[in-house]
Design a protein around this motif. Structure first.
Motif, short mmCIF file in Angstrom:
data_model
loop_
_atom_site.label_atom_id
_atom_site.label_comp_id
_atom_site.label_asym_id
_atom_site.label_seq_id
_atom_site.Cartn_x
_atom_site.Cartn_y
_atom_site.Cartn_z
N VAL A 109 155.20 85.13 13.93
CA VAL A 109 155.59 83.86 14.56
C VAL A 109 156.18 82.93 13.51
O VAL A 109 155.66 82.83 12.39
CB VAL A 109 154.37 83.20 15.24
CG1 VAL A 109 154.74 81.87 15.86
CG2 VAL A 109 153.78 84.14 16.28
N THR A 110 157.25 82.24 13.86
CA THR A 110 157.91 81.29 12.98
C THR A 110 157.58 79.86 13.41
O THR A 110 157.54 79.56 14.61
CB THR A 110 159.44 81.49 13.02
OG1 THR A 110 159.73 82.83 12.60
CG2 THR A 110 160.15 80.51 12.09
N TYR A 111 157.34 79.00 12.41
CA TYR A 111 157.01 77.59 12.67
C TYR A 111 158.08 76.71 12.04
O TYR A 111 158.38 76.83 10.85
CB TYR A 111 155.63 77.25 12.11
CG TYR A 111 154.51 77.91 12.87
CD1 TYR A 111 153.87 77.25 13.92
CD2 TYR A 111 154.09 79.20 12.56
CE1 TYR A 111 152.84 77.85 14.63
CE2 TYR A 111 153.07 79.81 13.28
CZ TYR A 111 152.45 79.13 14.31
OH TYR A 111 151.44 79.73 15.02
N THR A 112 158.67 75.81 12.85
CA THR A 112 159.82 75.03 12.39
C THR A 112 159.55 73.52 12.35
O THR A 112 160.46 72.76 12.04
CB THR A 112 161.04 75.29 13.30
OG1 THR A 112 160.69 74.96 14.65
CG2 THR A 112 161.47 76.75 13.22
N ALA A 113 158.33 73.10 12.67
CA ALA A 113 158.01 71.67 12.66
C ALA A 113 156.69 71.42 11.95
O ALA A 113 155.76 72.23 12.03
CB ALA A 113 157.95 71.13 14.09
N LEU A 114 156.62 70.31 11.24
CA LEU A 114 155.40 69.94 10.54
C LEU A 114 154.25 69.76 11.52
O LEU A 114 154.43 69.32 12.65
CB LEU A 114 155.60 68.62 9.77
CG LEU A 114 156.66 68.59 8.67
CD1 LEU A 114 156.77 67.19 8.11
CD2 LEU A 114 156.30 69.58 7.57
N GLY A 115 153.05 70.10 11.07
CA GLY A 115 151.88 69.88 11.91
C GLY A 115 150.80 70.91 11.68
O GLY A 115 150.92 71.80 10.84
N THR A 116 149.73 70.76 12.45
CA THR A 116 148.61 71.69 12.45
C THR A 116 148.46 72.22 13.86
O THR A 116 148.38 71.43 14.82
CB THR A 116 147.32 71.00 11.98
OG1 THR A 116 147.53 70.46 10.67
CG2 THR A 116 146.17 71.99 11.91
#
Length: 244
Positions: A69-76
């Protein structure tokens, strides 16, 4: 002549099917924006299907057993897995499990001090083939080796000499978990030595996925560590794309 025989009845009771117990791990759990996370199913009870939910991830859902899975936005972000078998389903949810940061991954420095006698002339790893001239350190992260999880990757490492040939000691590291170092188990993927081209191969872990960095080190007379400044030889860094 001598002895005895006895007969008994045996009742075979089938085992009672059990609900699955959903469980999973991820590597890495902290990733830079645009980075990928490899999820690995650890469920017991022999599930036959999986239903994942990835808040903030791409894809947002998956039915694969071990998705990337790819994550493109800051956060938890929270991750959920429902594991199912013939008896029923079980849900595992981990809140705040994946952290996405804007801090770029940085790597330790390593270099050779003198290329008067020897240097890295050519690096071939998988489909990567790069020839170069002498330098203490070369950043070739604009060049990518595309490697397949669970498959063999071929290696040919060629030294360059300005005169006589010498015994050169090679190592390759790949930062499989993308945490910015080469010290985790299994990240030293190749070692070899010789006064001419060194050949061999290594097996890419079956769970490997995403983009990361590879370091190639050649030192005169002995093996270097991945963060070492040494006397004679050269270090080169490359990018790696790991696919399932």
């Amino acid at each position: 002549g001598f002895g005895e025989v006895e007969d008994y009845s045996i009742e075979i009771v089938p085992s009672t099917p059990q609900l699955p117990d959903a469980e999973f791990t991820a590597s890495p759990t902290t990733v830079a924006v645009g980075g990928s996370v490899q999820f690995t199913d650890q469920s017991s009870g022999t599930p036959t299907s999986w239903s994942w939910s990835f808040a903030g991830g791409t894809p947002a859902t998956s039915s694969e057993q071990n998705p990337s899975v790819t994550y493109t936005a800051l956060g938890t972000y929270q991750v959920s897995l429902t594991a199912t078998n013939g008896v029923g389903s079980n849900l595992e949810t981990k809140s705040g499990y994946i952290t996405v940061t804007d801090t770029p991954i940085s790597y330790c420095d390593s270099s050779g001090g003198d290329q008067t006698y020897e240097y890295i002339s050519r690096v071939q790893v998988g489909d990567l083939d790069n020839s170069s001239t002498a330098s203490s350190y070369s950043d070739f992260t604009n060049l990518t080796a595309s490697l397949t999880a669970g498959a063999n990757a071929s290696v040919t490492l060629t030294p360059g000499f300005n005169g006589d040939s010498y015994a050169e000691f090679w190592r390759i590291w790949i930062d499989y978990d993308g945490n910015g170092d080469f010290g985790d188990p299994g990240e030293l993927v190749f070692s070899g030595s010789g006064s001419a081209a060194v050949t061999g191969s290594f097996v890419v872990p079956a769970s490997a996925s995403g983009a990361t960095r590879m370091r190639v080190s050649m030192q005169y007379q002995s093996f270097a560590n991945p963060c070492q400044a040494f006397g004679f030889g050269e270090v080169e860094d490359y990018s790696v794309q790991l696919s399932q």
